[in-house]
Design a protein around this motif. Structure first.
Motif, short mmCIF file in Angstrom:
data_model
loop_
_atom_site.label_atom_id
_atom_site.label_comp_id
_atom_site.label_asym_id
_atom_site.label_seq_id
_atom_site.Cartn_x
_atom_site.Cartn_y
_atom_site.Cartn_z
N GLY A 180 0.86 -1.00 0.03
CA GLY A 180 -0.02 -0.04 0.00
C GLY A 180 0.84 1.13 -0.12
N ARG A 181 1.76 1.34 0.63
CA ARG A 181 2.82 2.40 0.80
C ARG A 181 3.34 2.58 -0.51
NH1 ARG A 181 8.01 4.28 4.75
NH2 ARG A 181 6.41 4.02 6.47
N GLY A 182 3.85 1.40 -1.03
CA GLY A 182 4.34 1.25 -2.36
C GLY A 182 3.53 2.00 -3.60
N ILE A 183 2.10 1.91 -3.37
CA ILE A 183 1.43 2.36 -4.25
C ILE A 183 1.05 3.87 -4.09
CG2 ILE A 183 -1.26 2.38 -5.04
CD1 ILE A 183 -1.35 -0.67 -4.18
N ALA A 184 1.09 4.19 -2.80
CA ALA A 184 0.80 5.57 -2.30
C ALA A 184 1.96 6.39 -2.89
CB ALA A 184 0.94 5.83 -0.92
N LEU A 185 3.24 5.86 -2.78
CA LEU A 185 4.47 6.63 -3.22
C LEU A 185 4.56 6.73 -4.85
CD1 LEU A 185 7.36 5.14 -0.76
CD2 LEU A 185 6.66 7.53 -1.09
N GLU A 186 4.12 5.87 -5.51
CA GLU A 186 4.24 5.82 -6.91
C GLU A 186 3.04 6.84 -7.47
OE1 GLU A 186 6.67 4.50 -9.10
OE2 GLU A 186 7.58 3.93 -7.29
N LEU A 187 2.19 6.93 -6.75
CA LEU A 187 1.00 7.83 -7.42
C LEU A 187 1.57 9.23 -6.91
CD1 LEU A 187 -2.52 6.46 -6.13
CD2 LEU A 187 -1.81 7.10 -8.51
N ILE A 210 12.32 -19.76 -9.29
CA ILE A 210 10.60 -19.95 -8.96
C ILE A 210 10.20 -18.89 -10.06
CG2 ILE A 210 10.51 -18.19 -7.08
CD1 ILE A 210 8.16 -20.29 -6.43
N THR A 211 10.52 -17.88 -10.39
CA THR A 211 10.01 -16.75 -11.26
C THR A 211 11.02 -16.48 -12.35
OG1 THR A 211 10.85 -15.16 -10.10
CG2 THR A 211 8.54 -15.60 -9.51
N PRO A 212 10.48 -16.31 -13.81
CA PRO A 212 11.41 -16.00 -14.78
C PRO A 212 12.22 -14.75 -14.71
CG PRO A 212 9.17 -17.05 -15.58
CD PRO A 212 9.15 -16.85 -14.03
N ILE A 213 11.52 -13.84 -13.94
CA ILE A 213 12.25 -12.41 -13.75
C ILE A 213 12.63 -12.64 -12.37
CG2 ILE A 213 11.91 -10.01 -13.37
CD1 ILE A 213 9.69 -10.02 -15.29
N ASN A 214 13.87 -13.06 -12.33
CA ASN A 214 14.38 -13.75 -10.96
C ASN A 214 14.83 -12.77 -9.99
OD1 ASN A 214 15.18 -15.85 -9.39
ND2 ASN A 214 17.10 -16.23 -10.23
N ARG A 215 13.72 -12.24 -9.29
CA ARG A 215 14.23 -11.54 -8.01
C ARG A 215 12.85 -11.25 -7.27
NH1 ARG A 215 11.31 -6.58 -8.77
NH2 ARG A 215 11.22 -5.62 -10.83
N TRP A 216 12.93 -10.85 -6.03
CA TRP A 216 11.90 -10.47 -5.06
C TRP A 216 11.00 -9.52 -6.00
CZ3 TRP A 216 9.91 -11.88 -0.31
CH2 TRP A 216 10.50 -12.90 0.31
N GLY A 217 9.76 -9.32 -5.75
CA GLY A 217 8.80 -8.20 -6.31
C GLY A 217 8.94 -7.18 -5.30
N LEU A 218 8.84 -5.86 -5.59
CA LEU A 218 8.80 -4.63 -4.66
C LEU A 218 7.36 -4.03 -4.63
CD1 LEU A 218 12.34 -3.35 -6.00
CD2 LEU A 218 11.92 -4.85 -3.74
N PRO A 219 7.46 -3.54 -3.35
CA PRO A 219 6.08 -2.57 -3.34
C PRO A 219 5.93 -1.74 -4.80
CG PRO A 219 6.69 -3.00 -1.37
CD PRO A 219 7.84 -3.52 -2.29
N ALA A 220 6.97 -1.12 -5.09
CA ALA A 220 6.78 -0.16 -6.07
C ALA A 220 6.40 -0.95 -7.43
CB ALA A 220 8.40 0.39 -6.42
N ASP A 221 6.73 -2.17 -7.67
CA ASP A 221 6.45 -3.12 -8.81
C ASP A 221 4.68 -2.65 -8.89
OD1 ASP A 221 8.74 -3.60 -9.82
OD2 ASP A 221 8.79 -5.37 -8.21
N ILE A 222 4.10 -3.03 -7.64
CA ILE A 222 2.65 -2.97 -7.71
C ILE A 222 2.00 -1.54 -7.97
CG2 ILE A 222 0.38 -3.64 -6.66
CD1 ILE A 222 2.62 -5.95 -7.13
N GLY A 223 2.82 -0.40 -7.18
CA GLY A 223 2.55 0.71 -7.29
C GLY A 223 2.58 1.28 -8.83
#
Ligand SMILES: NC(=O)c1ccc[n+]([C@@H]2O[C@H](COP(=O)([O-])OP(=O)(O)OC[C@H]3O[C@@H](n4cnc5c(N)ncnc54)[C@H](OP(=O)(O)O)[C@@H]3O)[C@@H](O)[C@H]2O)c1
Length: 259
Positions: free
Chosen positions: A15-22, A216-229
Motif C-alpha cells: 500500500g505504501r508502494g502504491i501511495a509513493l508511486e502515485l 521460481i520466477t522467470p524474472i528472477n528477483r523479489w517483487g517490490l511494493p513499487a512494482d505494484i505501485g
C-alpha cells in the motif's frame, strides 16, 4: 482540482508502494489509511509529500476495514476533506497468524481473514462507490476501483487455505463490481501480486530466498511494493479506458507453467 485516491492499508508494504508511486506521478491527492500503526502512516504521508514536491494533498485516516463503522467513517473522512473520490485501492489485507494445515486450521482464523480480506473490501467498495458515483467526472481522469488480491487466488497453499479462499473471493468481487459499476463510468481491476518483499513475507523470507535461488520466477528477483505501485499508476492514469474486470498479474512471470 485533482482526482482523489483512497488506498487502504497504505502505512506499510505494498500500500505504501502504491501511495509513493502515485505521489511521484503527482496526479492524484491521496488518503493514506492504516489500522494501528500511526507512525508508519505519518512516515508514508511525509514521503509522499516529498515525492510530489508538495504538489498534492496527502491526508491520513485510521480505520479497520473489517468494521462497519470504520468503513463508514473512512468514506465520510474522504467526503468531508475532499468532497469526492475517484480511485479506491482495496489493498489492506492480512495473512493468517500461523500457517496451519487445512485439515486442522481454526474457524477463528478463517473468520478473521474473511472479515478483513474479503468482507472489508466488498462492503467498502459498495460504500465508496456511492461517493464515486456522486463525484462529477474530472476531465482527463477515469474513475476506478483496484483490488489487490494475490496469486493465492489461483495457487493452492494447503497451509493457508483461509487466505487463498479470501483472495479467490476478491477475484469474483472484481467481476461483480466491474459488471455493476461500468454504467457509472467506474472501471474495476484486480492486481495479483507475486512474492513481494514486505513485512507480510518477512516471516518466510528464507523459504522464498531459497525458491528465488532455484528460479521460481522467470524474472528472477523479489517483487517490490513499487512494482505494484507502477501498475496502479498506469490504471489510475486512465490508460485502460475500454477494459474492466481485467486482471493484472504483477508476479515476475510466476504464473507461467514451465516444462
Ligand atoms: N507481500 C506479498 O508477497 C503479497 C503477495 C500477494 C498479495 N499481497 C496482498 O497485498 C496486500 C498488502 O500486503 P503487504 O504485504 O503490503 O502487507 P503488510 O506489509 O503486512 O501491510 C499491511 C497493511 O495493511 C494494513 N492493515 C492490516 N489490517 C488492516 C485492517 N483491518 N484495516 C485497515 N488496514 C489494515 C496495515 O496497517 P498497519 O500498518 O496500521 O498495521 C498495513 O498498512 C494484502 O492484501 C496482501 O494479501 C501481498
Amino acid at each position: 482540482m485533482k482526482p482523489v485516491s483512497l488506498i487502504t492499508g497504505s502505512s506499510r508494504g505494498i500500500g505504501r508502494g502504491i501511495a509513493l508511486e502515485l505521489a511521484k506521478a503527482g496526479s492524484h491527492d491521496i488518503v493514506v489509511n492504516y489500522a494501528g500503526n500511526e507512525a508508519a502512516a505519518q512516515e508514508c504521508q511525509q514521503l509522499c509529500l516529498e515525492a510530489a514536491k508538495g504538489q498534492i494533498r496527502v491526508e491520513i485516516a485510521q480505520g479497520d476495514i473489517s468494521k462497519t463503522e470504520d468503513r463508514a467513517a473512512l468514506v465520510d473522512f474522504v467526503s468531508s476533506n475532499f468532497g469526492r473520490l475517484d480511485v479506491l485501492v482495496n489493498n489492506a489485507g492480512v495473512a493468517p497468524k500461523v500457517r496451519e494445515d487445512l485439515l486442522e486450521a481454526s474457524e477463528e482464523s478463517f473468520d478473521r481473514l474473511v472479515s478483513i480480506n474479503l468482507k472489508g473490501p466488498y462492503f467498502l467498495t459498495q460504500l465508496a462507490s456511492k461517493l464515486m458515483r456522486e463525484s462529477a467526472p474530472l476531465e482527463g481522469a477515469l474513475k476506478s476501483v483496484v483490488t489487490v488480491s494475490s496469486m493465492s487466488s489461483f495457487v493452492a497453499s494447503v497451509n493457508r487455505g483461509d487466505y487463498c479462499i479470501t483472495k479467490a473471493g476478491l477475484s469474483m468481487m472484481t467481476k461483480l463490481y466491474a459488471a455493476r459499476l461500468a454504467e457509472f463510468g467506474i472501471n474495476v481491476y484486480e492486481i495479483q501480486p507475486g512474492i513481494i518483499a514486505t513485512d507480510m513475507t518477512g516471516t518466510v523470507k528464507e523459504k522464498y530466498d531459497r525458491l528465488f535461488a532455484e528460479g521460481i520466477t522467470p524474472i528472477n528477483r523479489w517483487g517490490l511494493p513499487a512494482d505494484i505501485g507502477k501498475a496502479v499508476v498506469a490504471i489510475a492514469s486512465g490508460l485502460f479506458p475500454y477494459s474492466t474486470g481485467q486482471v493484472f498479474k504483477v508476479d515476475g512471470g510466476f504464473h507461467i507453467q514451465r516444462l
